[in-house]
Design an enzyme around this catalytic site. Structure first.
Site, PDB file in Angstrom:
ATOM      1  N   CYS A  45       0.834  -1.212   0.000  1.00 47.99           N
ATOM      2  CA  CYS A  45       0.000   0.000   0.000  1.00 47.99           C
ATOM      3  C   CYS A  45       0.862   1.252   0.000  1.00 47.99           C
ATOM      4  O   CYS A  45       0.511   2.253  -0.630  1.00 47.99           O
ATOM      5  CB  CYS A  45      -0.945  -0.014   1.196  1.00 47.99           C
ATOM      6  SG  CYS A  45      -2.094  -1.414   1.147  1.00 47.99           S
ATOM      7  N   THR A  46       1.986   1.191   0.674  1.00 49.42           N
ATOM      8  CA  THR A  46       2.903   2.335   0.687  1.00 49.42           C
ATOM      9  C   THR A  46       3.524   2.531  -0.692  1.00 49.42           C
ATOM     10  O   THR A  46       3.593   3.664  -1.193  1.00 49.42           O
ATOM     11  CB  THR A  46       3.996   2.134   1.762  1.00 49.42           C
ATOM     12  OG1 THR A  46       3.353   2.057   3.047  1.00 49.42           O
ATOM     13  CG2 THR A  46       4.993   3.271   1.750  1.00 49.42           C
TER      14      THR A  46
END
Length: 146
Positions: A45-46
């Site tokens: 997600c980062t």
């Protein structure tokens, strides 16, 4: 199963990173990248968020808006956005209403799916699974749009 290309994008209202109310109708007349992701501050997600961050000026220059959506709350979104200098809003879908409307539920989280919504509110592209690389997602979408 995700919503198909050509379907009307479901309307939504949610609070963003800064507590502002955001509605789908706020983006009428311009393309919107609505990307769903499982959890703030996790590796994939980062990478995905930073991919959009690194391409953000190009999206803005082309008048394309970006919204990230997860089931995390506003505080989590604020910390995530601050930690990685994310310049676009993240929507807090704590009750799962948006996740459910866009058919991206996966237990208590959202599946990693991106919808491109055109200026009249129709889904024009869907990215998921093998056609979504978290590290290059932002540039990949720009290339597909222009």
């Amino acid at each position: 199963m995700t919503l198909p290309v050509g379907a009307a994008a479901p309307a939504f209202t949610a609070r963003d990173t800064n507590g502002n109310l955001v509605k789908l109708s706020d983006f009428a007349g311009k393309p919107l990248v609505l990307y769903f992701y499982p959890k703030d501050d996790t590796p994939g997600c980062t990478k995905e968020a930073c991919s959009f961050r690194d391409s953000y000026s190009e999206f803005r220059n082309k008048n394309v808006a970006i919204l990230g959506v997860s089931r995390d709350d506003e505080v989590s979104h604020q910390q995530f956005a601050q930690k990685f200098s994310l310049p676009f809003p993240l929507l807090a879908d704590t009750d799962g209403a948006i996740t459910k409307a866009y058919d991206v539920e996966k237990g208590e989280k959202a599946k990693r799916v991106t919808y491109i919504i055109d200026g009249i509110g129709k889904i024009s592209q869907v990215y998921e699974g093998d056609n979504l690389n978290t590290e290059t997602h932002g540039p990949d979408i720009l290339a597909a749009l222009y």
